[in-house]
Design an enzyme around this catalytic site. Structure first.
Site, PDB file in Angstrom:
ATOM      1  N   LYS A   1       1.426   4.984  -4.484  1.00 22.97           N
ATOM      2  CA  LYS A   1       2.141   6.041  -5.321  1.00 22.97           C
ATOM      3  C   LYS A   1       3.398   5.463  -5.448  1.00 22.97           C
ATOM      4  O   LYS A   1       3.896   5.601  -6.695  1.00 22.97           O
ATOM      5  CB  LYS A   1       2.357   7.360  -4.446  1.00 22.97           C
TER       6      LYS A   1
ATOM      7  N   ARG B   1       3.000  18.350  -1.344  1.00 26.53           N
ATOM      8  CA  ARG B   1       2.048  17.672  -0.268  1.00 26.53           C
ATOM      9  C   ARG B   1       1.407  18.977   0.334  1.00 26.53           C
ATOM     10  O   ARG B   1       0.558  18.901   1.437  1.00 26.53           O
ATOM     11  CB  ARG B   1       2.553  16.968   0.784  1.00 26.53           C
TER      12      ARG B   1
ATOM     13  N   ARG C   1       2.846  -3.840   4.423  1.00 26.50           N
ATOM     14  CA  ARG C   1       3.987  -3.489   3.656  1.00 26.50           C
ATOM     15  C   ARG C   1       5.308  -3.562   4.082  1.00 26.50           C
ATOM     16  O   ARG C   1       5.535  -3.662   5.327  1.00 26.50           O
ATOM     17  CB  ARG C   1       3.943  -2.100   3.263  1.00 26.50           C
TER      18      ARG C   1
ATOM     19  N   ARG D   1       8.720  -0.303   7.632  1.00 28.90           N
ATOM     20  CA  ARG D   1       9.162   1.253   8.021  1.00 28.90           C
ATOM     21  C   ARG D   1       8.739   1.469   9.182  1.00 28.90           C
ATOM     22  O   ARG D   1       7.630   1.130   9.784  1.00 28.90           O
ATOM     23  CB  ARG D   1       8.390   1.885   6.995  1.00 28.90           C
TER      24      ARG D   1
ATOM     25  N   ARG E   1      -0.419   9.978   9.941  1.00 27.66           N
ATOM     26  CA  ARG E   1      -0.283  10.364   8.711  1.00 27.66           C
ATOM     27  C   ARG E   1      -1.379  10.600   7.687  1.00 27.66           C
ATOM     28  O   ARG E   1      -1.413  11.516   7.014  1.00 27.66           O
ATOM     29  CB  ARG E   1       0.825   9.152   8.237  1.00 27.66           C
TER      30      ARG E   1
HETATM   31  P1  AP5 Z   1       3.182   2.333  -1.580  1.00 29.52           P
HETATM   32  O1  AP5 Z   1       3.162   2.012  -3.136  1.00 29.52           O
HETATM   33  O2  AP5 Z   1       4.326   1.877  -0.601  1.00 29.52           O
HETATM   34  O3  AP5 Z   1       2.240   3.145  -1.216  1.00 29.52           O
HETATM   35  P2  AP5 Z   1       2.709   4.807  -1.023  1.00 29.52           P
HETATM   36  O4  AP5 Z   1       1.369   5.529  -1.458  1.00 29.52           O
HETATM   37  O5  AP5 Z   1       3.892   5.153  -1.809  1.00 29.52           O
HETATM   38  O6  AP5 Z   1       2.793   5.050   0.626  1.00 29.52           O
HETATM   39  P3  AP5 Z   1       3.814   5.669   1.434  1.00 29.52           P
HETATM   40  O7  AP5 Z   1       3.471   5.296   2.675  1.00 29.52           O
HETATM   41  O8  AP5 Z   1       5.202   5.527   0.914  1.00 29.52           O
HETATM   42  O9  AP5 Z   1       3.351   7.253   1.203  1.00 29.52           O
HETATM   43  P4  AP5 Z   1       3.722   8.194   2.175  1.00 29.52           P
HETATM   44  O10 AP5 Z   1       3.270   9.345   1.419  1.00 29.52           O
HETATM   45  O11 AP5 Z   1       3.072   8.088   3.453  1.00 29.52           O
HETATM   46  O12 AP5 Z   1       5.001   8.060   2.558  1.00 29.52           O
HETATM   47  P5  AP5 Z   1       6.469   8.742   2.065  1.00 29.52           P
HETATM   48  O13 AP5 Z   1       7.712   8.057   1.968  1.00 29.52           O
HETATM   49  O14 AP5 Z   1       6.325   9.768   0.859  1.00 29.52           O
HETATM   50  O15 AP5 Z   1       2.124   0.940  -1.033  1.00 29.52           O
HETATM   51  C1  AP5 Z   1       1.713   0.614  -0.013  1.00 29.52           C
HETATM   52  C2  AP5 Z   1       1.613  -0.995   0.058  1.00 29.52           C
HETATM   53  O16 AP5 Z   1       0.191  -1.398  -0.425  1.00 29.52           O
HETATM   54  C3  AP5 Z   1       2.633  -1.857  -0.468  1.00 29.52           C
HETATM   55  O17 AP5 Z   1       2.851  -2.850   0.547  1.00 29.52           O
HETATM   56  C4  AP5 Z   1       2.129  -2.242  -1.752  1.00 29.52           C
HETATM   57  O18 AP5 Z   1       2.684  -3.443  -2.323  1.00 29.52           O
HETATM   58  C5  AP5 Z   1       0.599  -2.179  -1.678  1.00 29.52           C
HETATM   59  N1  AP5 Z   1      -0.147  -1.753  -2.728  1.00 29.52           N
HETATM   60  C6  AP5 Z   1       0.112  -0.827  -3.608  1.00 29.52           C
HETATM   61  N2  AP5 Z   1      -0.871  -0.711  -4.444  1.00 29.52           N
HETATM   62  C7  AP5 Z   1      -1.687  -1.788  -4.636  1.00 29.52           C
HETATM   63  C8  AP5 Z   1      -2.734  -2.315  -5.157  1.00 29.52           C
HETATM   64  N3  AP5 Z   1      -3.226  -1.704  -6.240  1.00 29.52           N
HETATM   65  N4  AP5 Z   1      -3.337  -3.314  -4.697  1.00 29.52           N
HETATM   66  C9  AP5 Z   1      -2.854  -3.837  -3.608  1.00 29.52           C
HETATM   67  N5  AP5 Z   1      -1.768  -3.554  -2.786  1.00 29.52           N
HETATM   68  C10 AP5 Z   1      -1.203  -2.401  -3.271  1.00 29.52           C
HETATM   69  O19 AP5 Z   1       6.641   9.903   3.492  1.00 29.52           O
HETATM   70  C11 AP5 Z   1       6.875   9.614   4.673  1.00 29.52           C
HETATM   71  C12 AP5 Z   1       6.942  10.824   5.485  1.00 29.52           C
HETATM   72  O20 AP5 Z   1       7.990  11.518   5.145  1.00 29.52           O
HETATM   73  C13 AP5 Z   1       5.958  11.692   5.750  1.00 29.52           C
HETATM   74  O21 AP5 Z   1       4.970  11.050   6.667  1.00 29.52           O
HETATM   75  C14 AP5 Z   1       6.492  12.914   5.859  1.00 29.52           C
HETATM   76  O22 AP5 Z   1       6.709  13.048   7.338  1.00 29.52           O
HETATM   77  C15 AP5 Z   1       7.761  12.982   5.209  1.00 29.52           C
HETATM   78  N6  AP5 Z   1       7.518  13.601   3.929  1.00 29.52           N
HETATM   79  C16 AP5 Z   1       7.714  13.036   2.662  1.00 29.52           C
HETATM   80  N7  AP5 Z   1       7.469  14.036   1.649  1.00 29.52           N
HETATM   81  C17 AP5 Z   1       7.119  14.840   2.216  1.00 29.52           C
HETATM   82  C18 AP5 Z   1       6.622  16.383   1.906  1.00 29.52           C
HETATM   83  N8  AP5 Z   1       6.556  16.419   0.584  1.00 29.52           N
HETATM   84  N9  AP5 Z   1       6.617  17.169   2.564  1.00 29.52           N
HETATM   85  C19 AP5 Z   1       6.696  17.117   4.191  1.00 29.52           C
HETATM   86  N10 AP5 Z   1       6.875  16.042   4.640  1.00 29.52           N
HETATM   87  C20 AP5 Z   1       7.071  14.790   3.684  1.00 29.52           C
END
Ligand code: AP5
Length: 222
Positions: free
Chosen positions: A14, A89, A128, A161, A172
């Site tokens: 994402k 979410r 990552r 991270r 997660r």
């Molecule tokens: P990346 O683009 O980083 O993936 P992502 O989907 O953004 O993954 P995240 O781990 O950031 O999502 P998340 O939802 O767990 O974390 P968030 O920060 O929102 O890609 C991942 C890897 O794959 C990278 O190395 C990239 O290079 C590679 N890649 C990407 N696309 C590719 C492809 N097509 N082919 C090959 N490689 C590829 O949330 C963290 C925490 O914050 C949560 O666990 C929760 O505790 C809290 N939080 C955040 N938002 C909320 C909410 N709305 N409500 C409650 N708690 C929340």
């Protein structure tokens, strides 16, 4: 004007897709995870509260998350639309978002859902690396940096991270399937979900995503 919600499991890509889309449209990318990480780094009360949940791989409670994102959406740079990454979410967050946007005379226009298998999610999360200065995301196999350990964009140091430990990753993903995956049907029912094959390479996913946004018939670079 377009309001976009990127939906998908942790590690689906994402953030990677949202960043590329933000440069193209151009619109701000609002990532709830990044907002939390900034609050943690700043040592605010919100950051301290969020950290308890993030470290365990749980969702931060709605009453904290909704207020934080609503405040961000009220900033002037979001007036022409926004790319939301990681929010909503939960069903409560989705309803709250609809209300916040309705007050501005807006609505969610499209929900690209980046669909990836659990095995791929774990592979992507494990490899990552993120720039500590500008937040650019790399993957050691799929999109490696040019100079080992340093960001191509700004030269900052890359880090893994703290919530990317194997136990937290697993939690997660479980939390995603229990609490966030039901939003797929929620947005499908509203006719705005577009499913993307997230198993493809980064450039291909982005190309299909842009086609879906062009199909909305919006003005601008589309
Ligand atoms: P990346 O683009 O980083 O993936 P992502 O989907 O953004 O993954 P995240 O781990 O950031 O999502 P998340 O939802 O767990 O974390 P968030 O920060 O929102 O890609 C991942 C890897 O794959 C990278 O190395 C990239 O290079 C590679 N890649 C990407 N696309 C590719 C492809 N097509 N082919 C090959 N490689 C590829 O949330 C963290 C925490 O914050 C949560 O666990 C929760 O505790 C809290 N939080 C955040 N938002 C909320 C909410 N709305 N409500 C409650 N708690 C929340």
């Amino acid at each position: 004007m377009v309001d976009i919600v990127l939906l998908g499991a942790p590690g689906a890509g994402k953030g990677t897709q949202a960043e590329l889309l933000a440069q193209w449209l151009p619109l701000p990318r609002v990532s709830s995870g990044d907002l939390f990480r900034a609050a943690i780094a700043a040592g605010t009360a919100l950051g301290l509260r969020a950290k308890e949940y993030i470290d365990r791989g749980e969702l931060v409670p709605d009453e904290v998350t909704i207020g934080m994102v609503a405040e961000r959406l009220a900033q002037p740079d979001c007036a022409q639309g926004v790319i939301l990454d990681g929010f909503p979410r939960t069903a409560g967050q989705a309803e709250a978002l609809a209300e916040v946007l309705a007050r501005m005379g807006r609505k969610v226009d499209i929900v690209p859902y980046v669909c990836v298998s659990p095995e791929t999610l774990l592979r992507r999360l494990a490899g990552r690396w993120t720039c500590e200065q500008c937040g650019t995301v790399y993957h050691e196999a799929y999109s490696p940096e040019k100079a080992k350990g340093l960001c191509d964009a700004c030269g900052g140091k890359l880090y893994q991270r703290p919530d990317d430990t194997p136990e937290t990753q697993k939690r997660r993903i479980e939390v995603y399937f229990a609490q966030t995956a039901p939003l797929i049907q929620y947005f499908k029912d509203r006719g705005i979900l577009v499913e993307l094959d997230g198993e493809q390479d980064i450039a291909t996913v982005q190309r299909v995503l842009r086609q879906a946004i062009r199909a909305l018939g919006l003005t601008g670079p589309c």
